[in-house]
Design a protein around this motif. Structure first.
Motif, PDB file in Angstrom:
ATOM      1  N   GLY A  89      -5.663  42.482 -77.567  1.00 28.82           N
ATOM      2  CA  GLY A  89      -5.742  43.152 -76.270  1.00 28.82           C
ATOM      3  C   GLY A  89      -6.554  42.354 -75.267  1.00 28.82           C
ATOM      4  N   ARG A  90      -6.496  42.782 -74.018  1.00 28.85           N
ATOM      5  CA  ARG A  90      -7.285  42.141 -72.970  1.00 28.85           C
ATOM      6  C   ARG A  90      -8.698  42.715 -72.968  1.00 28.85           C
ATOM      7  N   VAL A 150     -11.653  56.271 -80.768  1.00 25.11           N
ATOM      8  CA  VAL A 150     -10.665  55.409 -80.123  1.00 25.11           C
ATOM      9  C   VAL A 150     -11.120  53.958 -80.257  1.00 25.11           C
ATOM     10  N   ARG A 151     -10.284  53.141 -80.853  1.00 18.34           N
ATOM     11  CA  ARG A 151     -10.562  51.718 -80.993  1.00 18.34           C
ATOM     12  C   ARG A 151      -9.715  50.933 -80.013  1.00 18.34           C
ATOM     13  N   LEU A 152     -10.382  50.165 -79.188  1.00 21.36           N
ATOM     14  CA  LEU A 152      -9.672  49.314 -78.240  1.00 21.36           C
ATOM     15  C   LEU A 152      -9.200  48.045 -78.939  1.00 21.36           C
ATOM     16  N   ARG A 153      -8.112  47.504 -78.439  1.00 19.50           N
ATOM     17  CA  ARG A 153      -7.626  46.233 -78.977  1.00 19.50           C
ATOM     18  C   ARG A 153      -8.426  45.061 -78.414  1.00 19.50           C
ATOM     19  N   ARG A 437      -6.330  51.696 -70.798  1.00 16.88           N
ATOM     20  CA  ARG A 437      -5.109  51.162 -70.204  1.00 16.88           C
ATOM     21  C   ARG A 437      -5.102  49.636 -70.125  1.00 16.88           C
ATOM     22  N   TRP A 438      -6.262  49.032 -69.931  1.00 19.42           N
ATOM     23  CA  TRP A 438      -6.337  47.570 -69.801  1.00 19.42           C
ATOM     24  C   TRP A 438      -6.435  46.884 -71.157  1.00 19.42           C
ATOM     25  N   CYS A 439      -7.293  47.396 -72.014  1.00 17.72           N
ATOM     26  CA  CYS A 439      -7.534  46.747 -73.307  1.00 17.72           C
ATOM     27  C   CYS A 439      -6.496  47.092 -74.365  1.00 17.72           C
ATOM     28  N   GLY A 440      -5.849  48.258 -74.179  1.00 14.59           N
ATOM     29  CA  GLY A 440      -4.930  48.751 -75.203  1.00 14.59           C
ATOM     30  C   GLY A 440      -5.690  49.425 -76.333  1.00 14.59           C
ATOM     31  N   VAL A 441      -5.004  50.216 -77.139  1.00 18.98           N
ATOM     32  CA  VAL A 441      -5.641  50.919 -78.249  1.00 18.98           C
ATOM     33  C   VAL A 441      -4.931  50.586 -79.547  1.00 18.98           C
ATOM     34  N   ALA A 442      -5.712  50.611 -80.608  1.00 21.20           N
ATOM     35  CA  ALA A 442      -5.179  50.281 -81.941  1.00 21.20           C
ATOM     36  C   ALA A 442      -4.368  51.463 -82.484  1.00 21.20           C
TER      37      ALA A 442
END
Length: 442
Positions: A89-90, A150-153, A437-442
């Protein structure tokens, strides 16, 4: 799936509301006045930035972040917390400054400026708007993500930086970026309520400080009539006296005309016409022998704050201003022989992220999504910040950046500074939604 996770995180922020307000009160109670701000005793003032950094660091750890405190001067630490992503993710930076300006006369405030008073709808105190509300909202956005599972990518990088209020980016944001804490996008928690609340601000003007020093020839104040008569009759003769203040005001008149021209000639599509200005903010003049009205002044300095478009080279702005001063001086007999000195004590470049940049659009959409059903619902205004911010150093590093933070800009640095609690909560929700929304989620 993402919408469900957004709803889960926003609900967690609501549940953390009381603790968020209490933490903000604690942050305001720390008198993190910038110790190099004018008229401050450095030794008595330094240390508050580190205390706020320590407070935020505890909350960053509760968000699952690896935390580091570091700085270039004792008592002036930055704090960085990195919540590592799962990969693919970003990355996103949430940035804000730890320092505040002095409160001034505490007796002029309705409440103690460092008590963090809560009246039910607002938190009061120095730094409540600029910008501890935003900093705390960022920390609680990260906590809500973590506590909701919630885990971000992509990585989420939380930054609390020193020195911004006195433009010491080398101690704060630039130092943090130089230590490798960079990302694919950055949100700075400046109070962006210039027109509408929680606006998204993708640009900041360049700021240039100019000092003009005019030298005159002193004499008794009663000689002014003779001085004026000589100027009319024998302008090229050695004068009886020459008022440095008169000469300075002549130059100022020329600069005011240039400022008016700038409304047409100096423009940027992100900025309103007339937003680029040449402001005379400090005048110091008189006779060097005695600052007394009995003497014609032989020295005057004019200090200006100049705002110009981030798309224009500073050398171009300086050249136009210098030429204007030279032309005005050349038309005056005394100034033609004794040209004014022009110095540039400070320069803070502008920065911009295009309105249609994907990062800006994600933040706009996230802010709209996060505030649905609240008093701040609707698409935010997108307009530039009117003054210098650390956005400059992100865009200079190639990182798209925007400002988004709670508070009315008119409250920043003001007596009775205060920030609406609901706006702070909505800011936290906007940061969390932008991260998803920016990083994405796992």
């Amino acid at each position: 799936m993402i919408a469900t996770k957004v709803d889960l995180v926003l609900g967690r922020i609501d549940a953390l509301r009381e603790e968020l307000v209490t933490t903000l009160q604690e942050a305001i109670a720390i008198q993190s006045v910038n110790p190099t701000y004018p008229d401050q005793d450095y030794e008595e003032t330094v240390g508050g930035e580190t205390e706020v950094a320590q407070l935020l660091g505890r909350h960053y750890r509760q968000a699952g972040a690896d935390v580091e405190l570091f700085g270039e001067a004792p008592g002036r630490d930055n704090v960085v917390g990195v919540v590592g992503g799962t990969g693919g993710g970003r990355s996103l930076i949430l940035n804000g400054h730890l320092d505040v300006v002095p409160a001034g006369d505490a007796a002029a405030w309705t409440h103690d400026p460092f008590a963090g008073h809560v009246d039910g709808t607002h938190v009061w105190g120095r730094g409540s708007v600029d910008m501890k509300s935003g900093l705390v909202a960022q920390a609680f956005a990260a906590r809500a993500l973590h506590e909701s599972g919630v885990r971000l990518r992509g990585d989420l990088i939380l930054q609390g930086v020193a020195g911004e209020e006195n433009l010491e980016h080398h101690l704060g944001t630039s130092l943090v970026l130089g230590n490798g804490y960079t990302a694919h996008g950055a949100i700075i928690a400046e109070p962006t309520g210039a027109v509408g609340p929680l606006s998204v601000m993708p640009a900041t003007p360049g700021v240039l400080v100019m000092r003009i020093t005019v030298t005159g020839k002193t004499g008794h104040a009663s000689a002014r009539s003779l001085m004026r008569a000589q100027l009319r009759g024998s302008p090229d003769a050695e004068p009886i006296a020459a008022s440095a203040l008169d000469g300075a005001l002549l130059l100022h008149d020329a600069l005011r005309r240039l400022e008016e021209e700038w409304e047409v000639t100096l423009t940027d599509p992100l900025f309103e016409p007339g937003q680029f200005t040449i402001g005379l903010d400090v005048i110091d003049g008189g006779a060097r022998a005695a600052r007394n009205v009995a003497f014609i002044p032989d020295e005057t300095t004019l200090d200006y704050a100049i705002f110009y478009p981030p798309s224009v080279e500073v050398a171009t702005v300086q050249a136009e201003i210098t030429a204007t001063i030279a032309t005005a001086a050349g038309a005056d007999p005394w100034l033609r022989r004794n040209p004014p000195a022009v110095d540039w004590p400070m320069h803070y470049p502008g920065g911009r992220t295009d309105r249609d940049d994907p990062f800006c659009q994600v933040v706009v959409d996230a802010r709209t999504e996060a505030t649905a059903g609240t008093a701040y619902a609707g698409e935010p205004d997108v307009r530039p910040f009117p003054s210098a911010t650390d956005l400059t150093w992100f865009t200079a590093a190639g990182i798209p950046a925007v400002g988004l933070g709670p508070g009315a800009l008119a409250m920043a640095h003001a007596v009775d500074e205060r920030c609406a609690i609901e706006e702070i909560v909505c800011a936290a929700k906007s940061y969390a939604t932008a991260a998803i929304r920016w990083c994405g989620v796992a």
